[in-house]
Design a protein around this motif. Structure first.
Motif, mmCIF file in Angstrom:
data_model
loop_
_atom_site.group_PDB
_atom_site.id
_atom_site.type_symbol
_atom_site.label_atom_id
_atom_site.label_comp_id
_atom_site.label_asym_id
_atom_site.label_seq_id
_atom_site.Cartn_x
_atom_site.Cartn_y
_atom_site.Cartn_z
ATOM 1 N N ARG A 1 -5.429 2.104 -10.353
ATOM 2 C CA ARG A 1 -4.907 0.749 -10.558
ATOM 3 C C ARG A 1 -6.031 -0.196 -11.019
ATOM 4 N NH1 ARG A 1 -0.843 -2.754 -11.429
ATOM 5 N NH2 ARG A 1 -1.891 -4.727 -11.242
ATOM 6 N N ASN B 1 -15.195 -10.095 -9.256
ATOM 7 C CA ASN B 1 -14.715 -11.000 -8.210
ATOM 8 C C ASN B 1 -13.553 -11.861 -8.699
ATOM 9 O OD1 ASN B 1 -15.926 -12.901 -9.808
ATOM 10 N ND2 ASN B 1 -17.287 -13.698 -8.243
ATOM 11 N N ASN C 1 -15.601 -9.126 -4.083
ATOM 12 C CA ASN C 1 -14.196 -9.117 -4.501
ATOM 13 C C ASN C 1 -13.590 -10.501 -4.294
ATOM 14 O OD1 ASN C 1 -14.304 -6.225 -4.861
ATOM 15 N ND2 ASN C 1 -14.311 -6.090 -2.638
ATOM 16 N N PRO C 2 -12.430 -10.766 -4.920
ATOM 17 C CA PRO C 2 -11.767 -12.042 -4.646
ATOM 18 C C PRO C 2 -11.502 -12.185 -3.147
ATOM 19 C CG PRO C 2 -10.694 -10.899 -6.470
ATOM 20 C CD PRO C 2 -11.687 -9.942 -5.882
ATOM 21 N N ASN D 1 -13.924 -6.059 1.836
ATOM 22 C CA ASN D 1 -14.422 -4.916 2.607
ATOM 23 C C ASN D 1 -15.925 -4.989 2.790
ATOM 24 O OD1 ASN D 1 -15.118 -4.520 0.004
ATOM 25 N ND2 ASN D 1 -14.122 -2.558 -0.248
ATOM 26 N N LEU E 1 0.512 -1.188 -3.831
ATOM 27 C CA LEU E 1 -0.404 -0.661 -4.846
ATOM 28 C C LEU E 1 -0.556 -1.640 -5.999
ATOM 29 C CD1 LEU E 1 -2.108 1.574 -6.089
ATOM 30 C CD2 LEU E 1 -0.017 2.673 -6.846
ATOM 31 N N ARG E 2 0.528 -2.327 -6.325
ATOM 32 C CA ARG E 2 0.531 -3.230 -7.482
ATOM 33 C C ARG E 2 -0.577 -4.276 -7.378
ATOM 34 N NH1 ARG E 2 5.288 -5.093 -6.793
ATOM 35 N NH2 ARG E 2 6.260 -3.267 -7.704
ATOM 36 N N GLY F 1 -3.474 -3.901 -5.991
ATOM 37 C CA GLY F 1 -4.810 -3.307 -6.082
ATOM 38 C C GLY F 1 -5.783 -3.794 -5.024
ATOM 39 N N GLN F 2 -5.328 -3.944 -3.797
ATOM 40 C CA GLN F 2 -6.192 -4.448 -2.737
ATOM 41 C C GLN F 2 -7.094 -3.319 -2.219
ATOM 42 O OE1 GLN F 2 -5.446 -8.053 -1.240
ATOM 43 N NE2 GLN F 2 -5.133 -7.901 -3.432
ATOM 44 N N LYS F 3 -8.395 -3.632 -2.143
ATOM 45 C CA LYS F 3 -9.343 -2.564 -1.843
ATOM 46 C C LYS F 3 -9.276 -2.070 -0.402
ATOM 47 C CE LYS F 3 -11.478 -4.238 -5.683
ATOM 48 N NZ LYS F 3 -11.251 -5.632 -6.022
ATOM 49 N N GLU G 1 -5.836 0.752 2.408
ATOM 50 C CA GLU G 1 -5.976 1.908 3.293
ATOM 51 C C GLU G 1 -5.642 1.619 4.768
ATOM 52 O OE1 GLU G 1 -7.859 4.851 2.029
ATOM 53 O OE2 GLU G 1 -7.244 5.760 3.935
ATOM 54 N N PHE G 2 -5.969 0.394 5.231
ATOM 55 C CA PHE G 2 -5.806 0.084 6.648
ATOM 56 C C PHE G 2 -4.346 -0.027 7.078
ATOM 57 C CE2 PHE G 2 -10.155 -0.952 5.946
ATOM 58 C CZ PHE G 2 -10.759 -0.547 7.128
ATOM 59 N N TYR H 1 4.286 3.565 4.052
ATOM 60 C CA TYR H 1 3.087 3.314 3.247
ATOM 61 C C TYR H 1 3.058 4.218 2.016
ATOM 62 C CZ TYR H 1 -1.857 2.874 1.997
ATOM 63 O OH TYR H 1 -3.042 2.668 1.319
ATOM 64 N N HIS I 1 2.469 2.683 -1.479
ATOM 65 C CA HIS I 1 1.126 2.994 -1.985
ATOM 66 C C HIS I 1 0.953 4.513 -2.066
ATOM 67 C CE1 HIS I 1 -3.106 1.305 -2.399
ATOM 68 N NE2 HIS I 1 -3.236 2.585 -2.605
ATOM 69 N N PRO I 2 1.654 5.143 -3.008
ATOM 70 C CA PRO I 2 1.555 6.598 -3.120
ATOM 71 C C PRO I 2 0.155 7.014 -3.548
ATOM 72 C CG PRO I 2 2.711 5.701 -5.008
ATOM 73 C CD PRO I 2 2.455 4.559 -4.085
ATOM 74 N N ARG I 3 -0.218 8.246 -3.222
ATOM 75 C CA ARG I 3 -1.565 8.720 -3.574
ATOM 76 C C ARG I 3 -1.756 8.745 -5.088
ATOM 77 N NH1 ARG I 3 -4.314 11.113 0.847
ATOM 78 N NH2 ARG I 3 -5.854 11.999 -0.565
ATOM 79 N N THR I 4 -0.679 9.114 -5.792
ATOM 80 C CA THR I 4 -0.738 9.073 -7.259
ATOM 81 C C THR I 4 0.604 8.563 -7.764
ATOM 82 O OG1 THR I 4 0.008 11.348 -7.282
ATOM 83 C CG2 THR I 4 -2.358 11.000 -7.572
#
Lengths: 307, 540
Positions: free
Chosen positions: A50, A82, B45-46, B53, B125-126, B128-130, B133-134, B141, B145-148
């Motif tokens: 993504r 960022n 990151n934003p 993270n 997933l859309r 794209g949050q890093k 995973e949590f 989930y 947020h599928p693996r692929t």
């Protein structure tokens, strides 16, 4: 003259394309930038895909380059990791570095040329030897040593300046960083002026000018200096580009949020968009200043004419 | 052309000047209203809860957000913050009730929906949050947020809003310590403004914590002021905090000495020696949930072969941890005796001494073990590290020196630097390394689970060496399913023994948080995440 300028401008195109392509490839060779974005944890495959799509990293390099250049011509330099547009980073970074460079160049011109004239006119005297020794010291001591030393002495020990430059980075605050940035070039300008001046002092036209009975200062400024400054102008012109790109060390020491800082961050994070964007602009600055220097020759020495 | 450039400078200078007066003019003098300045690094990151993270972004989230739970700055225990209660009959279905009276700083009420919307956004997933995973334990989930491939749902089916103050969470597997993970900033609630005008929110984030953001110049400075209507008990004792981005921690330290900065939470390695003398009692050196280890490439034929554990144990015994932490780190690192961290406390699973003799410097035994194990693969170990940050080069050289002395071979161990962190991560995650590599771990939340599962569970996201052990996996699964916290911790400790017996990774040392502050401040301390407890700081 017009045709010469045009030819030079056309010559810039391949240089520009070559330079940007080289930088683009270099940053790409460094590996996958997304790997570093998730910290010590591996991004899951889907998020990686993504993010790559978002930053356009999923396509072949040549395609990335073409898209990138296409966007650049419309004024879109992409987005930093960022989330900030690179143009926004440029808008904050370039004015700061431009100001720093200006301070440095002023130091070079005023202090460097003055010292050069003084020593050139008094060759072999104690002043000459003293300044020569001084320039030797300045050239041999690395910038970061000079910078840290001045920061510690003036900032912490004596409290004359603030050790770090504030966000607005006004001219007053940039005097010491500018001096540090200029130091090495300043020494070269001094030496260059001195040698050039000393050489031309024996030239026929100077003797003629003196023989005509012109006042001393007029001989020096109008005749001697004007001819002697040609190599110095070349040097200073080329130096503008070097100073802007090479400010990384100085900007880091004095916490100046300029081009050097953004480039450093961009390289650490392998952010292609930031690095290529900033370097692209630096390449342009380089090319333009070089052209200006070449055109200045004609002004300084009427014998040089561009057809 | 030249004129235009000049004009732009002038505009920028004026804008900057206006900004400075607007921000810098705040109250001064009086105790509670004074603002302090603190060093900061540019967040990578934003600034969104589920997109952060690293420590620098996390620092801000900790000031402007409060979640269901909060980790006690002293003891690291998870305590209810916005949560009235979190109840579960089976460690898999949770009913979460919120306290009344909480609002965001823009006046909007914090409701069950604020959490559910935020978590759905973070997991999707859309977006794209890093740190997506949590949310992986929450049911649904794998569709969000599928693996692929592409996602087939927008919201987590395991989340359900019951009423304004209640929501339920269904997990896809039993996970007893789930409530204790909810203090992590990823699980923060989000106001509607976040979804309505995302761009504007990112420029000036709005949360529900003790501080609000007055102004934010990205990459340079953030001005936070105390939010007077903050309903929590941990109200700020100062008027606000100005976070200044420093290009180099050395400059921040110099600024601190010159009285130009009030607080830095990152004393550069080169200054550690001078800091106690420079700052006296204003120097901080406190335990933090960070451990440094050396990991191994188990995908490599040589390192993965049976019997190699002897070599790994031998290497571990060849490292003189005491001397390295004293000379290079001036005691800001503590020799590790297990694979977790002392900040967990005994109840939380700190197993002091678990490593035993294997982590004790013993040259004779070390040499013997390495020989018994068949010697070093190829006669040499190369320890890979990233050279762009920290003092990795210094300690790797020191560790190698220690190993070389033990083996009596100048070439037995060498450091192998990689230019940038991103490149280093690229190579470790793609299994391109053929020798041991540095593996630091900073905890996300103070749980023993967080020190073991992400690093040693089969195919876990930070298990870069691809170590795999069925017994370990089984014990972790059992521990997660265990409803009694004490029993769960005991099971995790058993799993840690498996890590020890195979010497999956060599524990080096626990890293302390370091910092220093100016004479204006009092009540400064670092929390277990090595971030200053800003709300407790008094100015003047």
């Amino acid at each position: 003259m017009g045709r010469y300028v045009l030819r030079r401008l056309v010559q810039m195109v391949p240089v520009f394309i070559g330079a940007t392509l080289l930088i683009f490839l270099m940053v790409n060779v460094m590996g996958d930038p997304v790997a570093g974005l998730c910290g010590e944890r591996q991004c899951d495959a889907a998020t990686t895909a993504r993010l790559k799509q978002e930053f356009g990293l999923d396509r072949p390099v040549w395609q990335q380059y073409l898209t990138y250049m296409g966007n650049v011509f419309t004024g879109d330099f992409g987005t930093a990791f960022n989330g900030q547009p690179v143009t926004e980073l440029m808008a904050t970074a370039f004015p700061v570095t431009a100001r720093l460079t200006l301070v440095a160049i002023l130091f070079e011109i005023v202090v460097g040329v003055t010292l050069g004239v003084v020593t050139g006119m008094r060759r072999g005297r104690p002043v000459d030897t003293g300044v020569l020794l001084g320039t030797l010291v300045v050239i041999s001591v690395p910038t970061f040593v000079t910078g840290l030393l001045l920061q510690l002495l003036l900032g912490v020990e004596w409290g004359w300046i603030k050790p770090s430059v504030s966000l607005d980075a006004g001219f007053g605050e940039l005097i010491v960083p500018g001096l540090v940035l200029a130091s090495v070039s300043l020494a070269y300008v001094t030496r260059l002026t001195r040698t050039s001046l000393a050489e031309n002092r024996r030239a026929d036209y100077v003797r003629t000018a003196v023989a005509k009975g012109l006042p001393h200062h007029r001989v020096v400024t109008r005749h001697l200096l004007r001819n002697s400054l040609i190599p110095v102008v070349t040097f200073i012109g080329a130096d503008i580009g070097f100073l802007m790109g090479g400010a990384i060390v100085t900007e880091r020491i004095f916490n100046i949020h300029g081009v050097g800082y953004q480039l450093y961050q961009g390289i650490l994070r392998q952010n292609t968009q930031t690095v290529v964007g900033f370097v692209t602009v630096l390449v342009l600055v380089f090319l333009v200043t070089n052209l200006l220097v070449d055109l200045l020759y004609a002004v300084l020495d009427p014998r040089i004419r561009y057809a | 052309m030249r004129g235009a450039t000049h004009a732009r400078w002038a505009v920028c200078a004026v804008a900057a000047a206006l900004l400075a007066t607007a921000c810098g003019g705040g109250g001064s003098g009086g105790d509670g209203s004074a603002v302090l300045t603190s060093s900061w690094g540019d967040p990578q990151n934003p600034l969104e809860p589920a997109n952060t993270n690293e420590v620098q972004g996390g620092k801000v989230l900790d000031m402007i957000f409060r979640g269901l739970k909060r980790y006690d700055p002293e003891t690291a225990q998870a305590q209810n913050m916005l949560a009235q209660s979190i109840e579960t009959p089976d460690s898999q279905n949770f009913t979460i009730t919120l306290k009344d009276g909480w609002t965001f700083s823009n006046g909007e009420k914090v409701t069950a929906r604020s959490f559910v919307d935020a978590w759905n956004y973070g997991a999707s997933l859309r977006n794209g949050q890093k740190a997506a995973e949590f949310f992986k334990y929450i049911d649904g989930y794998d569709r969000v947020h599928p693996r692929t491939g592409t996602q087939t749902a927008d919201t987590l089916s395991g989340l359900n809003v019951v009423d304004d103050r209640t929501f339920t969470v269904r997990l896809s597997q039993k996970f007893s310590s789930f409530p204790d993970t909810l203090g992590y900033a990823v699980f923060s609630p989000l106001p509607r403004a976040f979804f309505d005008d995302h761009e504007a929110w990112l420029k000036k984030p709005v949360g529900n914590g003790p501080y609000t953001i007055a102004s934010y110049t990205r990459g340079a400075q953030m001005n936070l002021v105390r939010w007077d209507a903050y309903p929590g008990t941990d109200k700020a004792r100062n008027g606000g905090v100005t976070l200044k981005v420093y290009t180099d921690p050395n400059t921040a330290y110099t600024d601190l000495l010159a009285g130009n900065l009030d607080l830095t939470d990152d004393v550069p390695a080169a200054q550690l020696k001078n800091a106690p003398g420079d700052l006296g009692g204003r120097y901080l050196n406190q335990p933090a949930g960070i451990i440094q280890t050396i990991a191994f490439p188990y995908y490599d034929k040589e390192w993965g072969r049976p019997g190699m554990d002897k070599v790994r144990k031998g290497l571990s015994m060849a490292i003189d941890r005491d001397r390295i932490t004293a000379t290079i780190y001036q005691r800001t690192r503590v020799p590790a005796t297990d694979w977790t961290s002392p900040v967990l406390g005994i109840k939380g699973g700190d197993s002091k001494g678990l490593c035993g003799e294997w982590c004790t410097y013993d040259p004779a035994r070390a040499k013997e073990l390495i020989q018994q194990g068949g010697g070093l693969p190829g006669g040499q170990v190369r320890i890979t590290y990233n050279a762009d940050a920290g003092s990795h080069k210094q300690w790797v050289d020191a560790v190698c020196n220690s190993i070389n002395n033990v083996l009596g071979d100048e070439r037995a161990c060498v450091g192998s630097p990689i230019g940038t962190f991103a490149d280093y991560r690229d190579k470790t995650t793609k299994q391109k390394l053929s020798g041991p590599f540095r593996a630091g771990w900073q905890m996300d939340y103070p749980l023993i689970q967080n020190f073991l599962q992400p690093l040693y569970y089969t195919d876990a996201p930070s298990n870069d060496g691809k170590w795999s052990n069925e017994e370990f996996d089984r014990l972790v699964d059992r521990a997660n399913a265990e409803t009694d916290p004490a029993k769960a911790v005991a099971l995790f400790q058993q799993a840690e023994e498996v890590v020890r017996d195979d010497m999956a990774a060599i524990p080096l040392w626990y890293q302390n948080g370091t910092g220093g502050y100016g004479e204006r401040l009092s009540g400064v301390k670092l929390n277990p995440f090595s971030v200053p407890v800003y709300t407790d700081i008094k100015v003047g």
